[in-house]
Design a protein around this motif. Structure first.
Motif, PDB file in Angstrom:
ATOM      1  N   PHE A  35       0.802  -1.222   0.000  1.00 15.16           N
ATOM      2  CA  PHE A  35       0.000   0.000   0.000  1.00 15.16           C
ATOM      3  C   PHE A  35       0.841   1.282   0.000  1.00 15.16           C
ATOM      4  CE2 PHE A  35      -3.242  -3.054   1.192  1.00 15.16           C
ATOM      5  CZ  PHE A  35      -4.343  -2.612   0.466  1.00 15.16           C
ATOM      6  N   THR A  36       2.150   1.157  -0.230  1.00 17.22           N
ATOM      7  CA  THR A  36       2.953   2.352  -0.484  1.00 17.22           C
ATOM      8  C   THR A  36       3.308   2.334  -1.969  1.00 17.22           C
ATOM      9  OG1 THR A  36       5.065   1.287   0.126  1.00 17.22           O
ATOM     10  CG2 THR A  36       3.822   2.394   1.884  1.00 17.22           C
ATOM     11  N   HIS A  62      -0.550  -0.668  -7.121  1.00 12.22           N
ATOM     12  CA  HIS A  62       0.036   0.324  -6.230  1.00 12.22           C
ATOM     13  C   HIS A  62       0.540   1.519  -7.053  1.00 12.22           C
ATOM     14  CE1 HIS A  62       0.170  -3.334  -3.836  1.00 12.22           C
ATOM     15  NE2 HIS A  62       0.461  -2.631  -2.760  1.00 12.22           N
ATOM     16  N   TYR A 140      -6.215  -4.329  11.281  1.00 11.76           N
ATOM     17  CA  TYR A 140      -5.853  -3.821   9.944  1.00 11.76           C
ATOM     18  C   TYR A 140      -6.789  -4.401   8.886  1.00 11.76           C
ATOM     19  CZ  TYR A 140      -2.665  -3.111   5.896  1.00 11.76           C
ATOM     20  OH  TYR A 140      -2.094  -2.761   4.690  1.00 11.76           O
ATOM     21  N   LEU A 153      -6.289   3.466   7.953  1.00 18.06           N
ATOM     22  CA  LEU A 153      -5.104   4.315   7.862  1.00 18.06           C
ATOM     23  C   LEU A 153      -4.459   4.503   9.227  1.00 18.06           C
ATOM     24  CD1 LEU A 153      -6.434   7.018   5.363  1.00 18.06           C
ATOM     25  CD2 LEU A 153      -4.565   5.413   4.923  1.00 18.06           C
ATOM     26  N   ALA A 156      -2.700   1.254  10.038  1.00 16.40           N
ATOM     27  CA  ALA A 156      -1.498   1.125   9.207  1.00 16.40           C
ATOM     28  C   ALA A 156      -0.369   1.992   9.731  1.00 16.40           C
ATOM     29  CB  ALA A 156      -1.825   1.482   7.761  1.00 16.40           C
ATOM     30  N   ARG A 179       1.085   7.668   5.261  1.00 13.24           N
ATOM     31  CA  ARG A 179      -0.367   7.752   5.210  1.00 13.24           C
ATOM     32  C   ARG A 179      -0.844   8.207   3.832  1.00 13.24           C
ATOM     33  NH1 ARG A 179      -3.854   8.155   9.755  1.00 13.24           N
ATOM     34  NH2 ARG A 179      -5.984   8.770   9.186  1.00 13.24           N
ATOM     35  N   ASN A 182      -0.480   5.314   1.426  1.00  7.70           N
ATOM     36  CA  ASN A 182      -1.519   4.337   1.735  1.00  7.70           C
ATOM     37  C   ASN A 182      -2.873   4.778   1.176  1.00  7.70           C
ATOM     38  OD1 ASN A 182      -0.351   3.376   5.099  1.00  7.70           O
ATOM     39  ND2 ASN A 182       0.324   2.736   3.068  1.00  7.70           N
ATOM     40  N   ARG A 183      -3.215   6.045   1.404  1.00  8.50           N
ATOM     41  CA  ARG A 183      -4.505   6.550   0.951  1.00  8.50           C
ATOM     42  C   ARG A 183      -4.607   6.508  -0.579  1.00  8.50           C
ATOM     43  NH1 ARG A 183      -8.381   9.529   3.350  1.00  8.50           N
ATOM     44  NH2 ARG A 183      -7.066  10.201   5.106  1.00  8.50           N
ATOM     45  N   THR A 185      -3.003   4.582  -2.724  1.00 10.06           N
ATOM     46  CA  THR A 185      -3.092   3.224  -3.260  1.00 10.06           C
ATOM     47  C   THR A 185      -4.452   2.602  -2.969  1.00 10.06           C
ATOM     48  OG1 THR A 185      -0.718   2.780  -3.258  1.00 10.06           O
ATOM     49  CG2 THR A 185      -2.160   0.880  -3.088  1.00 10.06           C
ATOM     50  N   VAL A 186      -4.949   2.760  -1.745  1.00 10.75           N
ATOM     51  CA  VAL A 186      -6.244   2.150  -1.428  1.00 10.75           C
ATOM     52  C   VAL A 186      -7.358   2.774  -2.249  1.00 10.75           C
ATOM     53  CG1 VAL A 186      -7.032   3.623   0.493  1.00 10.75           C
ATOM     54  CG2 VAL A 186      -7.539   1.163   0.521  1.00 10.75           C
TER      55      VAL A 186
END
Length: 299
Positions: A35-36, A62, A140, A153, A156, A179, A182-183, A185-186
């Protein structure tokens, strides 16, 4: 070769995959965590690319890489990219999920791998036993599967901090960077979408067949499971293995102390030619363990 900020795309058989490519010399492939994306390595690219070719892919699903529309394996995507670039064998440097992909590639595409550097990971089949990690993993995936992205988040971000610190002990910019990745990618995915990823199996047993040198660089403040799995990998492989820790860092050691991380990797790379000789491969191997802090190394 090219500017480190440039992003290229490779037309895979299931959509374009993004990557960076800069520098010349022995190819190093930096593989990001789950997720990065490739931006997690921004502070590592300059020192590593001074004398090496540095390739930084975004894994499928990703960053700027396409999502999957059919079954795939991360290791096959990486192999296709390296063959497209006509490079290899390369040194694969992977953090967390990226380290698992690196090990998978040594198992599935050994002709493309000259050495492995893993950070806070063993293989792509993690085994969790300590209470802190088991609780974090449960929350998670619970939040992710429920579509509660804000809670996910927050959970994570706990990996950035680790079990021994509070958020106040960690640079706010680091937490924000992780963060944000992560945001982003999600946001590429939707709740309930098909998971097309096909895992590589039996990795721990098969790891004993890996003959290339392996270095583990762990954050000393990461959860015990992650450190133990990385150290276990260095003692399982057939090739020479070594495990080091960077004091004052947790799961994202390469982002917390990039100068120290780069120094340890560059020192190991200098010795790679000697470590990779037939005599070293056939002789007795005794893994070493040590800790590093503020650029110095003990043990």
């Amino acid at each position: 070769m090219t500017d480190a900020s440039q992003v290229f795309t490779f037309a895979s058989d299931d959509g374009p995959l993004a990557y960076g490519d800069t520098g010349t010399g022995l190819p190093l492939v930096l593989l990001h965590g789950g997720f990065t994306d490739r931006r997690m390595w921004r502070d590592l690219v300059p020192p590593l690319s001074a004398h090496h070719r540095v390739i930084t892919p975004d894994a499928r699903g990703h960053g700027a890489s396409a999502n999957a529309s059919k079954p795939f394996r991360f290791t096959d995507d990486l192999a296709a990219l390296l063959r497209h670039l006509d490079t290899g064998p390369a040194v694969l440097i992977g953090m967390s999920m990226g380290g698992g992909i690196a090990v998978d590639t040594a198992l599935e595409h050994p002709d493309l791998v000259r050495g492995l550097v893993v950070s806070n990971v063993g293989t792509s089949e993690p085994e969790f036993t300590d209470p802190w990690t088991k609780d974090s993993v449960t929350r998670y995936y619970g939040a992710l599967m429920a579509g509660d992205i804000e809670t996910w988040l927050d959970v994570a971000a706990e990996a950035v901090v680790g079990p021994y610190r509070t958020t106040d002990d960690v640079d706010a910019g680091l937490v924000r960077r992780v963060r944000e990745m992560n945001r982003e990618t999600v946001s590429k995915h939707t709740l309930g979408e098909t998971d097309w990823h096909v895992p590589v199996t039996d990795t721990w047993a098969r790891a004993a067949t890996i003959t290339v040198p392996v270095l583990a660089v762990n954050g000393a403040l990461d959860a015990p499971d992650f450190i133990a799995m990385a150290e276990r990998l260095t003692t399982t492989v057939a090739g020479p293995g070594r495990a080091l820790s960077i004091e004052g860092t947790a799961h994202y050691a390469a982002m917390e102390q990039p100068e120290t991380f780069a120094k340890l990797v560059l020192e190991w790379l200098e010795a790679l030619e000697a470590l990779d000789t037939p005599e070293a491969s056939q002789g007795e191997r005794r893994p070493e363990n040590g800790r590093a802090e503020s650029g110095s190394r003990e043990g």
